[in-house]
Design a protein around this motif. Structure first.
Motif, short mmCIF file in Angstrom:
data_model
loop_
_atom_site.label_atom_id
_atom_site.label_comp_id
_atom_site.label_asym_id
_atom_site.label_seq_id
_atom_site.Cartn_x
_atom_site.Cartn_y
_atom_site.Cartn_z
N MET A 19 18.35 10.20 -14.55
CA MET A 19 19.10 9.11 -15.40
C MET A 19 18.53 7.83 -15.24
N GLN A 20 18.68 6.96 -16.23
CA GLN A 20 18.67 5.66 -16.07
C GLN A 20 19.87 4.63 -16.02
N VAL A 21 20.83 5.51 -15.84
CA VAL A 21 22.34 4.87 -16.14
C VAL A 21 23.25 5.61 -14.78
N SER B 165 23.77 -0.70 -27.64
CA SER B 165 24.10 0.25 -29.05
C SER B 165 23.42 1.63 -28.99
N THR B 166 22.36 1.50 -28.35
CA THR B 166 21.66 3.04 -28.63
C THR B 166 21.65 3.67 -27.12
N LEU B 167 22.39 3.02 -26.27
CA LEU B 167 22.29 3.71 -24.88
C LEU B 167 23.59 4.41 -24.70
N LEU B 168 23.59 5.02 -23.39
CA LEU B 168 24.92 5.49 -22.88
C LEU B 168 25.90 4.67 -22.22
N SER B 169 25.45 3.63 -21.78
CA SER B 169 26.10 2.58 -20.94
C SER B 169 27.53 2.30 -21.26
N ILE C 59 29.47 12.51 -37.86
CA ILE C 59 28.14 12.97 -38.32
C ILE C 59 27.34 12.88 -37.14
N GLY C 60 26.93 13.91 -36.63
CA GLY C 60 26.14 13.97 -35.09
C GLY C 60 27.01 14.21 -34.07
N PHE C 61 26.53 14.93 -33.15
CA PHE C 61 27.36 15.25 -31.92
C PHE C 61 26.49 15.27 -30.69
N GLY C 62 26.04 13.96 -30.48
CA GLY C 62 25.39 13.56 -29.36
C GLY C 62 26.41 13.22 -28.31
N PRO C 63 26.04 12.20 -27.24
CA PRO C 63 27.09 11.86 -26.19
C PRO C 63 28.03 10.86 -26.83
N ALA C 64 27.61 10.24 -27.85
CA ALA C 64 28.17 9.09 -28.58
C ALA C 64 29.39 9.74 -29.26
N ASN C 65 29.39 10.71 -30.18
CA ASN C 65 30.53 11.33 -30.77
C ASN C 65 31.20 12.24 -29.80
N GLY D 24 22.74 19.85 -27.52
CA GLY D 24 21.61 19.46 -26.74
C GLY D 24 21.30 18.05 -26.90
N TRP D 25 20.84 17.41 -25.64
CA TRP D 25 20.68 15.89 -25.55
C TRP D 25 19.09 16.00 -25.24
N HIS D 26 18.43 15.67 -26.25
CA HIS D 26 17.04 15.25 -25.99
C HIS D 26 16.32 16.43 -25.14
N ARG D 27 16.62 17.77 -25.51
CA ARG D 27 16.16 18.90 -24.80
C ARG D 27 14.46 18.73 -24.52
N LEU E 154 30.17 17.11 -37.15
CA LEU E 154 29.46 17.98 -37.82
C LEU E 154 27.89 17.84 -37.07
N GLU E 155 26.99 18.89 -36.58
CA GLU E 155 26.12 18.73 -35.66
C GLU E 155 24.99 19.49 -36.22
N ARG E 156 23.84 19.13 -36.44
CA ARG E 156 22.60 19.96 -36.84
C ARG E 156 21.96 21.08 -36.02
N GLN E 157 22.22 20.77 -35.04
CA GLN E 157 21.73 21.78 -33.81
C GLN E 157 22.60 22.78 -33.76
N PRO E 158 21.95 23.88 -33.37
CA PRO E 158 22.87 25.32 -33.18
C PRO E 158 23.71 25.31 -32.09
N THR F 259 23.96 20.21 -41.09
CA THR F 259 23.17 19.16 -41.08
C THR F 259 23.68 18.32 -42.38
N VAL F 260 24.17 17.23 -42.29
CA VAL F 260 24.86 16.37 -43.26
C VAL F 260 23.79 15.70 -44.17
N ASP F 261 24.04 16.33 -45.43
CA ASP F 261 23.02 15.55 -46.41
C ASP F 261 23.78 14.57 -47.46
C1 LIG Z 1 14.44 11.07 -23.50
C2 LIG Z 1 15.64 10.04 -23.61
C3 LIG Z 1 16.16 9.81 -22.39
C4 LIG Z 1 17.23 8.81 -22.49
N1 LIG Z 1 17.94 8.55 -21.32
C5 LIG Z 1 18.95 7.52 -21.41
C6 LIG Z 1 19.65 7.21 -20.16
O1 LIG Z 1 19.19 7.84 -19.15
N2 LIG Z 1 20.50 6.30 -20.19
C7 LIG Z 1 20.70 5.67 -21.43
O2 LIG Z 1 21.65 4.78 -21.34
N3 LIG Z 1 20.25 6.04 -22.58
C8 LIG Z 1 19.50 7.00 -22.71
N4 LIG Z 1 18.45 7.31 -23.59
C9 LIG Z 1 18.85 6.82 -24.94
C10 LIG Z 1 19.78 7.57 -25.94
O3 LIG Z 1 19.72 7.27 -27.10
C11 LIG Z 1 20.97 7.84 -25.30
O4 LIG Z 1 21.08 8.53 -24.38
C12 LIG Z 1 21.96 8.91 -26.37
O5 LIG Z 1 21.27 10.04 -26.70
C13 LIG Z 1 22.72 8.39 -27.26
O6 LIG Z 1 23.62 9.29 -27.76
P1 LIG Z 1 23.85 9.34 -29.41
O7 LIG Z 1 24.90 10.12 -29.50
O8 LIG Z 1 24.28 7.99 -30.20
O9 LIG Z 1 22.84 10.00 -30.03
P2 LIG Z 1 21.88 11.40 -29.88
O10 LIG Z 1 21.98 11.90 -28.38
O11 LIG Z 1 20.46 11.23 -30.46
O12 LIG Z 1 22.65 12.26 -30.89
C14 LIG Z 1 22.57 12.25 -32.11
C15 LIG Z 1 22.84 13.69 -32.78
O13 LIG Z 1 22.98 13.40 -34.48
C16 LIG Z 1 22.55 14.88 -34.68
N5 LIG Z 1 22.30 14.47 -36.02
C17 LIG Z 1 21.39 13.59 -36.68
N6 LIG Z 1 21.17 13.87 -38.02
C18 LIG Z 1 22.08 14.59 -38.47
C19 LIG Z 1 22.46 15.05 -39.52
N7 LIG Z 1 22.15 14.52 -40.70
N8 LIG Z 1 23.66 16.08 -39.49
C20 LIG Z 1 24.12 16.30 -38.46
N9 LIG Z 1 23.85 15.87 -37.31
C21 LIG Z 1 22.65 15.09 -37.26
C22 LIG Z 1 21.45 15.04 -33.75
O14 LIG Z 1 21.01 16.46 -33.79
C23 LIG Z 1 21.89 14.75 -32.49
O15 LIG Z 1 22.70 15.74 -31.59
C24 LIG Z 1 17.50 8.26 -23.61
C25 LIG Z 1 16.98 8.44 -24.72
C26 LIG Z 1 15.91 9.69 -24.80
C27 LIG Z 1 15.03 9.93 -26.03
#
Ligand SMILES: Cc1cc2nc3c(=O)[nH]c(=O)nc-3n(C[C@H](O)[C@H](O)[C@H](O)COP(=O)(O)OP(=O)(O)OC[C@H]3O[C@@H](n4cnc5c(N)ncnc54)[C@H](O)[C@@H]3O)c2cc1C
Length: 448
Positions: free
Chosen positions: A68-70, A411-415, A18-24, A56-59, A49-53, A134-136
């Motif tokens: 980058m901070q990493v 936990s919430t970072l890219l590291s 659920i979600g397709f940011g960098p972590a998944n 995208g990472w914090h567009r 499953l990703e809600r964005q079309p 969008t997962v509900d």
């Molecule tokens: C501006 C900014 C810059 C950053 N820079 C850095 C950096 O340089 N280095 C670092 O270590 N960290 C950084 N971070 C921390 C950031 O959390 C991580 O970079 C990274 O985004 C974590 O990846 P993620 O996949 O866990 O979350 P996200 O990138 O937030 O991805 C989560 C995804 O889940 C999707 N989603 C949410 N809810 C649903 C749903 N119900 N159904 C389907 N899809 C859903 C979202 O659309 C999103 O695409 C930054 C954060 C911000 C805000």
């Protein structure tokens, strides 16, 4: 009936993300690499499953000069598999920029370049991703005979994907002060670029930015540069921006090994480590950006035309959001004096918080064991512990993000995304039922 189908003939995937940011994305790659190395019967099927079309990472914060901070070496794969062709170095090579990047002598690429890398990697695993989804709700599926929860139906409107494991990686959501409301003139920095693009006022006179972290400083710097006729007021509690500690020893808190130390430590030690090292990430700013802002402010002192206005040890006490401007009342905490600022825009750069997993999990949330502070109890392999023993839960829910209290500051970072994705993939592989003799036969034939 194929063993991959359940009683309702719905296909059961091994992993639904659920979600397709960098972590998944890192997990999709880890699964792809796992599947390329093992026989068919050990391969893991997946959908994300990703809600964005589109990826995208914090567009909204892709400011053109933000870095980058990493380190780029903490990309999607390198710390797990340095030989992976999904690395940032492979990306540079594919773009014909490897030599130029090397000459650049930096570990910290531009954020827009790293975003391009992430998009490049996401496009290569496109077959397992469903965008605009969008997962509900997440609904437990029980075995009619044993009563055990064997899978989850991950729902988005009428569409359902069933998974033996669900991996929640829904990232961060914006944080606002208690009484704040977003509007046409009141923004959160997470949407900064989108808001600026849609902003109709041709010659804005004043922006107020609240906050003292990296995003606040970036927003201040960006608006100051983007609108040369406007004053930019930076309002924060501190006396000045504080630098992020990225010195070598402190940086070890982001190492994969630190997760083991943190996970096994007693609660009070966890809190102590977190407090000691929160200035590696929270409410701090890259020293280069601090220096840049200070240089600009000093140059304005020299020229006598001051547009960059620091309002330290201050807080916003009232906001009156009108059609012509937003009136912001700022209190100096030291003197109690108040300043009324008529601004074109107020930007809250007041941080982010992990999206609570229990909200995403919907009907499955009742199966989750919660710690005293309300966050899910979670094992070292990032799998949520089930609440109680009835019904038995054989299916897995994993969390990427929102695990700071158990696994630490990364936990919430890219590291740590590369290593964590590998650990989750291994955990799912170890729990994977190998029950398809037909697949075994196919593999045997292929080998022969
Ligand atoms: C501006 C900014 C810059 C950053 N820079 C850095 C950096 O340089 N280095 C670092 O270590 N960290 C950084 N971070 C921390 C950031 O959390 C991580 O970079 C990274 O985004 C974590 O990846 P993620 O996949 O866990 O979350 P996200 O990138 O937030 O991805 C989560 C995804 O889940 C999707 N989603 C949410 N809810 C649903 C749903 N119900 N159904 C389907 N899809 C859903 C979202 O659309 C999103 O695409 C930054 C954060 C911000 C805000």
């Amino acid at each position: 009936m194929s063993p991959a189908m359940d009683d309702t003939h719905r296909e059961v995937l091994d992993c639904v993300g659920i979600g397709f940011g960098p972590a998944n994305l890192a997990l999709a790659i880890a699964l792809d690499e796992h599947n390329r190395q093992v026989p068919a019967r050990h391969q893991l099927t997946s959908a994300f499953l990703e809600r964005q079309p589109r990826f995208g990472w914090h567009r909204g914060m892709l400011i053109d000069d933000a870095t980058m901070q990493v380190s780029f070496l903490k990309d999607l794969v390198t710390q797990r598999n340095p030989a992976s062709d999904f690395s940032f170095v492979s990306y540079l090579h594919s773009q014909g920029r490897l030599s130029d990047f090397i000459n650049h002598k930096t570990l910290f690429p531009l954020r827009i370049e790293f975003h391009d890398y992430l998009e490049w990697a996401a496009a290569r695993v496109d077959d397992v991703v469903r965008y605009s989804t969008t997962v509900d709700d997440v609904v437990p599926v029980t075995d009619p005979v044993t009563g055990a929860v064997t899978a989850f139906d991950v729902r988005s409107g009428d569409s359902v994907v069933r998974g033996r494991n669900v991996v929640v990686a829904t990232g961060l959501e914006l944080k606002l002060p208690p009484d704040a409301t977003l509007s046409a003139r009141v923004w959160h920095n997470l949407d900064l670029l989108r808001r600026v693009e849609a902003f109709a006022v041709e010659r804005p006179r004043r922006f107020v930015v609240v906050g003292a972290g990296q995003s606040a400083a970036e927003a201040v710097g960006y608006l100051h540069r983007r609108y040369p006729g406007a004053e930019v007021c930076s309002v924060f509690f501190r006396y000045g921006y504080s630098p992020a500690d990225d010195s070598a020893f402190a940086n070890r808190i982001f190492d994969p090994e630190a997760v083991d130390t943190y996970f096994d430590a007693p609660g009070d030690v966890k809190r102590m480590l977190f407090d000691y090292h929160r200035n590696t990430n929270y409410s701090v700013v890259d020293i280069d950006l601090i220096d840049d802002l200070y240089r600009r402010r000093y140059a304005e002192l020299v020229t006598g035309r001051q547009r960059l206005r620091m309002m330290p040890a201050s807080r916003v006490v009232a906001v009156d959001d009108g059609p012509e401007h937003v009136r912001v009342e700022v209190e100096d905490l030291a003197t109690g004096a108040r300043d009324v600022l008529d601004a074109d825009v107020l930007v809250y750069a007041t941080g982010y918080a992990p999206v609570p997993a229990t909200r995403i999990l919907g009907r499955a949330a009742g199966l989750v064991a919660l710690a005293a502070d309300g966050v899910p109890e979670i094992d070292r392999d990032y799998r949520i512990r089930p609440a109680g023993t009835a019904p038995p839960v054989e299916a897995g829910i994993y969390l990427q993000g929102g695990t700071e209290t158990s696994h630490g500051i990364t936990s919430t970072l890219l590291s740590n995304v590369a290593v964590r994705a590998g650990e989750i993939a291994s955990s799912m592989a170890a729990r994977h039922p190998v029950t398809d003799p037909a697949q075994d036969a196919t593999f045997a034939l292929a080998r022969d």
